[in-house]
Write a protein that holds these residues in place. Structure first.
Motif, PDB file in Angstrom:
ATOM      1  N   CYS A   1       1.019  -1.160  -0.178  1.00 65.89           N
ATOM      2  CA  CYS A   1       0.055   0.052   0.060  1.00 65.89           C
ATOM      3  C   CYS A   1       0.660   1.383  -0.026  1.00 65.89           C
ATOM      4  N   MET A   2       1.775   1.213   0.996  1.00 65.08           N
ATOM      5  CA  MET A   2       2.482   2.508   1.322  1.00 65.08           C
ATOM      6  C   MET A   2       3.462   2.845  -0.028  1.00 65.08           C
ATOM      7  N   ARG A   3       3.887   1.678  -0.831  1.00 66.20           N
ATOM      8  CA  ARG A   3       4.734   2.075  -1.914  1.00 66.20           C
ATOM      9  C   ARG A   3       4.176   2.720  -3.106  1.00 66.20           C
ATOM     10  N   ALA A   4       2.764   2.078  -3.145  1.00 66.83           N
ATOM     11  CA  ALA A   4       1.830   2.903  -4.256  1.00 66.83           C
ATOM     12  C   ALA A   4       1.533   4.471  -3.788  1.00 66.83           C
ATOM     13  N   VAL A   5       1.495   4.548  -2.488  1.00 68.48           N
ATOM     14  CA  VAL A   5       1.340   5.864  -1.881  1.00 68.48           C
ATOM     15  C   VAL A   5       2.426   6.798  -2.284  1.00 68.48           C
ATOM     16  N   ASN A   6       3.514   6.470  -1.954  1.00 68.33           N
ATOM     17  CA  ASN A   6       4.698   7.006  -2.077  1.00 68.33           C
ATOM     18  C   ASN A   6       4.921   7.526  -3.566  1.00 68.33           C
ATOM     19  N   GLN A   7       4.878   6.513  -4.525  1.00 69.14           N
ATOM     20  CA  GLN A   7       5.170   6.827  -5.671  1.00 69.14           C
ATOM     21  C   GLN A   7       4.090   7.777  -6.139  1.00 69.14           C
ATOM     22  N   SER A   8       2.856   7.946  -5.780  1.00 70.74           N
ATOM     23  CA  SER A   8       1.755   8.977  -6.103  1.00 70.74           C
ATOM     24  C   SER A   8       2.360  10.267  -5.658  1.00 70.74           C
ATOM     25  N   ILE A   9       2.532  10.373  -4.609  1.00 62.08           N
ATOM     26  CA  ILE A   9       2.799  11.750  -3.986  1.00 62.08           C
ATOM     27  C   ILE A   9       3.969  12.374  -4.289  1.00 62.08           C
ATOM     28  N   GLY A  10       4.851  11.410  -4.776  1.00 55.93           N
ATOM     29  CA  GLY A  10       6.105  12.072  -5.144  1.00 55.93           C
ATOM     30  C   GLY A  10       6.331  12.370  -6.874  1.00 55.93           C
ATOM     31  N   ARG A  11       5.068  12.540  -7.149  1.00 51.53           N
ATOM     32  CA  ARG A  11       4.900  13.207  -8.572  1.00 51.53           C
ATOM     33  C   ARG A  11       5.145  14.559  -8.441  1.00 51.53           C
ATOM     34  N   ALA A  12       5.229  15.221  -7.499  1.00 53.78           N
ATOM     35  CA  ALA A  12       4.966  16.685  -7.125  1.00 53.78           C
ATOM     36  C   ALA A  12       6.262  17.401  -7.274  1.00 53.78           C
ATOM     37  N   ILE A  13       7.090  17.287  -6.495  1.00 54.72           N
ATOM     38  CA  ILE A  13       8.395  17.673  -6.287  1.00 54.72           C
ATOM     39  C   ILE A  13       9.455  17.112  -7.196  1.00 54.72           C
ATOM     40  N   ARG A  14       9.875  17.722  -8.159  1.00 54.92           N
ATOM     41  CA  ARG A  14      10.689  17.198  -9.364  1.00 54.92           C
ATOM     42  C   ARG A  14      12.100  18.023  -9.394  1.00 54.92           C
ATOM     43  N   HIS A  15      12.231  18.967  -8.750  1.00 53.45           N
ATOM     44  CA  HIS A  15      13.771  19.729  -8.671  1.00 53.45           C
ATOM     45  C   HIS A  15      13.902  20.794  -7.578  1.00 53.45           C
ATOM     46  N   ALA A  16      15.159  21.221  -7.523  1.00 50.85           N
ATOM     47  CA  ALA A  16      15.493  21.968  -6.265  1.00 50.85           C
ATOM     48  C   ALA A  16      14.629  23.148  -5.968  1.00 50.85           C
ATOM     49  N   ASN A  17      14.051  23.909  -7.171  1.00 52.30           N
ATOM     50  CA  ASN A  17      13.345  25.159  -6.822  1.00 52.30           C
ATOM     51  C   ASN A  17      11.893  24.860  -6.970  1.00 52.30           C
ATOM     52  N   ASP A  18      11.341  23.706  -6.998  1.00 56.69           N
ATOM     53  CA  ASP A  18       9.968  23.331  -7.032  1.00 56.69           C
ATOM     54  C   ASP A  18       9.253  23.505  -5.630  1.00 56.69           C
ATOM     55  N   TYR A  19       8.041  23.662  -5.634  1.00 52.18           N
ATOM     56  CA  TYR A  19       7.438  23.805  -4.142  1.00 52.18           C
ATOM     57  C   TYR A  19       6.226  23.340  -4.502  1.00 52.18           C
ATOM     58  N   ALA A  20       5.229  22.550  -3.293  1.00 53.78           N
ATOM     59  CA  ALA A  20       4.143  21.905  -3.285  1.00 53.78           C
ATOM     60  C   ALA A  20       3.764  21.702  -2.046  1.00 53.78           C
ATOM     61  N   THR A  21       2.461  21.623  -2.020  1.00 48.62           N
ATOM     62  CA  THR A  21       1.753  21.001  -0.724  1.00 48.62           C
ATOM     63  C   THR A  21       1.237  19.567  -0.651  1.00 48.62           C
ATOM     64  N   ILE A  22       1.300  18.712   0.153  1.00 51.96           N
ATOM     65  CA  ILE A  22       0.677  17.534   0.047  1.00 51.96           C
ATOM     66  C   ILE A  22      -0.162  17.329   1.291  1.00 51.96           C
ATOM     67  N   LEU A  23      -1.296  17.019   1.001  1.00 54.78           N
ATOM     68  CA  LEU A  23      -2.373  16.647   1.976  1.00 54.78           C
ATOM     69  C   LEU A  23      -2.708  15.088   1.918  1.00 54.78           C
ATOM     70  N   LEU A  24      -2.618  14.405   2.980  1.00 56.53           N
ATOM     71  CA  LEU A  24      -2.747  13.088   3.392  1.00 56.53           C
ATOM     72  C   LEU A  24      -4.419  12.987   4.038  1.00 56.53           C
ATOM     73  N   VAL A  25      -5.083  12.821   3.227  1.00 58.09           N
ATOM     74  CA  VAL A  25      -6.652  12.574   3.829  1.00 58.09           C
ATOM     75  C   VAL A  25      -7.066  11.331   4.401  1.00 58.09           C
ATOM     76  N   ASP A  26      -6.632  11.175   5.366  1.00 60.51           N
ATOM     77  CA  ASP A  26      -7.133   9.819   6.375  1.00 60.51           C
ATOM     78  C   ASP A  26      -6.446   9.947   7.749  1.00 60.51           C
ATOM     79  N   LYS A  27      -7.215   9.841   8.855  1.00 60.43           N
ATOM     80  CA  LYS A  27      -6.638   9.750  10.066  1.00 60.43           C
ATOM     81  C   LYS A  27      -5.585   8.673  10.186  1.00 60.43           C
ATOM     82  N   ARG A  28      -5.395   7.790   9.618  1.00 56.34           N
ATOM     83  CA  ARG A  28      -4.610   6.637   9.674  1.00 56.34           C
ATOM     84  C   ARG A  28      -3.323   7.198   9.463  1.00 56.34           C
TER      85      ARG A  28
END
Length: 895
Positions: free
Chosen positions: A824-851
């Motif tokens: 499960c977590m490998r799939a999660v990590n692969q998905s959320i890693g789509r955002a930050i791609r280089h040193a000057n990039d910026y983004a916010t990540i929301l993990l929507v689940d209390k677990r």
């Protein structure tokens, strides 16, 4: 080396590498040094390195290429020097009383001979390089024997063009008369690898033989898709390693020369890259391509093999005959001297790229290929790939365990069995009087096994209809399956049967005959020829053969799952052979190769790899590196969203996903978030079914319309052909609004004033957009991960896999649970890693689940995310954090 010679000196790890950019990141230098050291020390390297692109385009693949090719160059210089030292030692030992000047004279003479032998190949490639220069100048074919071929695009080679003799089983194993092996046969044994120093040990020069070329030290670089491998080619062209072909250019390699005369010339001529792929990617024959589009890859392979024989409807115009291979050899040399578009080159020179690339493998320093061609033994043998002492780089290796299990698993449906039985019965009736006794015997035995499999499917369908609990699936081992076949099938030797099927090429013969029969019936107007039905018919017997082959390889690490699946709107019984032990299939790769490098951004936790892939390998043979991220911490905000604005807890377990109140609360979170985030927002959902449910509920409530007033909405398509267009439209929606609107966000709770600003993309974890797609910069200023995409615990397949893992040596009491969570977590990590791609990039990540707030789950997030995850008490705190994050970016003038 002869007895008594000292071992080769160790190569020191370089302080710097020929990186194409002036200042690589420190983590890139660490990565290159780790890789270089691992190759030199013959280790298995597990590299947890996410994409490390900079705005100039440097990245993980480029770093891996630079380090591996640097080792190849250094090793070549070491071997050249060692060869000279070995020869001097031998001359001294043969005549110890000779004065030094005599030995040096003899040494010079031998080295001159060696240079003459090497010059044969070097001259040939130099000629090819000059032809390539001229070709690029004139944009015309400059190949010996190359000619423009007129091809009738409307004519398709079909089974109807054959005489009945073409359908008779073959008596012996072997080639197809072309001098080249094919992966569809896959039964050829690998040639014995020649010792790397053999050419130096011989005192006399050797002429290089076309069919027996040395397998030079090389890198096999594999990834999941052909698109990713094409990107690697672009990365290679950024480096100084490939030769420059432009007419006024000389190769720009800068290397330390060896003491062997002119030995550095080979290196100066550049690294050669050979891309291996299937006929689907490389075939240039319009007739065969048309068959592939119409009837699938299996028919495409069969047509190609048929067209290699004269008298079978026309020999392929792009494949030279064996006794006149000048064009093929020239094409092979062109592949070796130039990193170029192989398909375009083949079309221009009218020579098959599929076979030319295979002829070029042994002399290439870099070979790219998809997973299945490297990880399947049959495919390696068919391609004559010998991994002995070679370097293996497996990119995106977080998929490796699942990929090994997948490509060694086979699905056989009741429909396949029925079609294959019908085809083989008709075939036997047609050729009964012409078949040799041995063929007739094996065909009857095969029919008997097929009848037994049909009975098993019928019995399971009956039992499942009575017992609904059994419809979920039933697990068997090979012995249990064979015992259920009934009749005299318990006496059948499956190994011998599969050997017969492969050697006689019966699947090709039967499917070809079946296609001819279907076409004849269609011509008489008795039925309408349907390409999809025809493809299924052709594939049926091949599926049976693949399934029986899996059973012969099952040993104690495979299981057969009987289940009922909905296929085409009606329930169908399926038999799936499932591999449980990927380590056994990967063992040969590990034992043969000099170094295996597993690289990926989401390799952690690596406990699964150690337990399931390397259970018996000493831990001191491993080298691991976990890179930190290149971005400053203030460029990333990761927050857990445990509840929505109405204080409703988020726990998207499978049973809760249809709760409309929970979905409404999720909609409120997304609606508030997209009002605070500029440009692009990507929402990852656990499944396509959940995405459909969300669309239905929100469409009914009017929420989708309200969301679309803030951002244009896009959805991940379920067909691959639509993905590129969706991404283009998504990017256009973002760039068009970001340039036309620039109103700032005034507060934490004030939404954007413009009608729409940016775009909202709904994607699926494990889908087409969760891997290989980069949502960098304004394409992904926010990534929202909804729930935890755990696999279905009710799956018979998953239960058996977890049970198997629990029983592995060294497995702890929580091994099965660890594996389940890690999937499960490998799939999660692969998905959320789509955002930050280089040193000057910026983004916010929301993990929507209390677990996500629990320590156990947070510990499985990538370190660059997990170390700074924030858990606000309520959604107001989440919104405040988002607003402050983007306000700070505006104040710094970031876009």
């Amino acid at each position: 080396m002869v007895d008594g010679e000292p071992p080769l000196p160790a190569l020191p790890v370089p302080e710097t590498f020929p990186f194409p950019y002036p200042q690589p990141y420190e983590i890139q230098l660490d990565l290159m040094r780790t890789v270089f050291r691992a190759i030199e020390e013959r280790k298995i390297a597990i590299l947890m390195c996410f994409q490390v692109e900079s705005p100039t385009g440097t990245g993980k693949s480029l770093t891996l290429l630079t380090s591996t090719l640097s080792w190849l160059a250094a090793n070549r210089r070491r071997l050249d020097q060692a060869a000279e030292d070995s020869l001097r030692l031998r001359l001294t030992a043969d005549d110890p009383d000779d004065p030094p000047w005599v030995i040096e004279h003899a040494l010079k003479s031998r080295l001159t001979d060696l240079r003459a032998a090497q010059e044969v190949q070097r001259t040939r490639l130099a000629e090819a390089r000059e032809k390539e220069r001229q070709r690029r100048k004139k944009a015309t074919g400059a190949f010996r024997g190359a000619k423009r071929v007129k091809v009738d695009h409307d004519t398709v080679v079909g089974a109807g063009d054959k005489g009945d003799e073409e359908f008779m089983p073959e008596d012996t194993a072997g080639g197809d008369g072309t001098g080249v092996d094919t992966e569809s046969e896959g039964g050829n044994l690998s040639k014995e690898v020649r010792a790397l120093m053999a050419k130096y040990e011989s005192g006399r020069p050797k002429m290089i033989e076309v069919e027996k070329e040395d397998d030079v030290p090389k890198i096999y670089y594999t990834s999941r898709t052909h698109t990713q491998l094409r990107q690697l080619t672009a990365e290679l062209l950024k480096t100084s390693f490939p030769a420059k072909i432009d007419s006024n250019d000389r190769p720009s390699m800068s290397r330390t020369t060896s003491t062997i005369p002119d030995a550095a010339k080979e290196e100066e001529e550049g690294v050669s890259l050979v891309p291996l792929a299937s006929r689907r990617q490389l075939c240039i024959n319009p007739k065969v391509q048309a068959l592939g589009k119409k009837s699938g890859d299996e028919r495409m392979n069969e047509a190609c093999l048929d067209m290699q024989k004269s008298g079978s409807g026309g020999r392929c115009d792009f494949l030279p005959k064996k006794d006149d291979e000048a064009g093929m050899l020239d094409m092979r040399d062109a592949v070796l001297v130039s990193v170029s578009d192989i398909v375009a080159l083949g079309k221009e020179t009218c020579v098959c790229p599929y076979y030319a690339t295979r002829r070029a493998v042994r002399q290439s320093q870099l070979v790219t290929l998809p997973y299945n061609l490297l990880l399947q033994k049959n495919a390696r043998e068919a391609l004559d790939i010998d991994l002995t002492d070679q370097i293996i780089v497996i990119d995106e290796a977080h998929n490796l365990i699942d990929t090994l299990i997948s490509i060694h698993s086979t699905i056989l449906t009741a429909s396949h069995i029925s079609q294959a039985t019908s085809q083989l019965t008709q075939y036997l009736a047609r050729f009964r009087t012409r078949l040799k006794p041995v063929h007739a015997l094996w065909i009857r035995q095969t029919l008997s096994v097929l009848s037994g499999l049909e009975r098993i499917c019928t019995a399971f369908a009956t039992e499942s209809s009575k017992d609904k609990g059994k419809a979920g699936g039933e697990m068997l081992d090979t012995i249990q399956l064979m015992s259920r076949l009934g009749g005299s099938n318990d006496q059948v030797n499956l190994l011998e049967m599969v050997k017969y099927l492969r050697e006689s090429k019966l699947a090709r013969k039967v499917s070809g005959f079946a296609e001819k029969t279907a076409e004849e019936v269609a011509k008489k107007g008795k039925t309408v020829s349907n390409s999809a039905v025809k493809h299924a018919s052709i594939a049926a017997f091949h599926q049976v053969e693949a399934f029986l082959l899996s059973l012969t390889d099952a040993r104690d690490d495979g299981r057969i799952i009987l289940s009922t699946e909905d296929r085409g709107g009606k329930p169908t019984v399926t038999m799936k052979y499932m591999l449980l032990n990927p380590a056994e299939r990967f063992k040969e790769v590990v034992e043969s190769a000099r170094c295996v490098i597993l690289a990926g951004g989401t390799m952690e936790p690596i406990s699964d790899f150690m337990l399931q892939l390397f259970p018996s390998i000493p831990r001191d043979r491993f080298s691991t590196l976990s890179c930190s991220h290149v971005i400053p911490k203030h460029n990333l905000l990761t927050q857990v969203v445990p509840m929505g604005p109405r204080k409703m807890d988020f726990e998207f377990k499978f049973a809760n996903r249809g709760d409309e109140q929970l979905l409404a609360e999720l909609g409120a979170v997304i609606g508030s978030t997209i009002g605070l985030v500029p440009d692009g927002v990507v929402v990852f959902l656990p499944s396509y079914a959940f995405l459909d449910k969300v669309k239905a509920v929100w469409g009914k409530s009017g929420l989708l319309e309200r969301l679309s007033q803030k951002k244009q909405i896009f959805y991940e398509p379920q067909t691959s052909s639509e993905v590129d267009q969706t991404l283009r439209d998504y990017a256009h929606a973002i760039t068009s609004t970001s340039t036309s609107t620039s109103s700032p966000i005034s507060s934490a709770t004030t939404p954007l004033k413009s009608t729409t600003k940016g775009a909202l993309l709904f994607a699926v974890v494990g889908g087409k957009l969760s891997e290989g797609i980069n949502f960098s910069d304004n394409l992904g200023r926010c990534v929202i991960m909804v729930g935890l995409p755990f696999a279905n615990m009710g799956s018979v397949e998953l239960k058996e896999r977890m049970k198997y893992v629990e029983g592995l040596p060294g497995a702890g009491k929580d091994a099965a649970r660890e594996m389940y969570e890690n999937l499960c977590m490998r799939a999660v990590n692969q998905s959320i890693g789509r955002a930050i791609r280089h040193a000057n990039d910026y983004a916010t990540i929301l993990l929507v689940d209390k677990r996500y707030a629990t320590h156990r789950i947070r510990s499985k997030l990538p370190k660059w995310i997990g170390e700074d995850v924030q858990v606000p008490q309520d959604f107001a705190g989440v919104a405040k954090g988002i607003a402050a994050f983007f306000r700070e970016k505006r104040e710094r003038g970031l876009r």
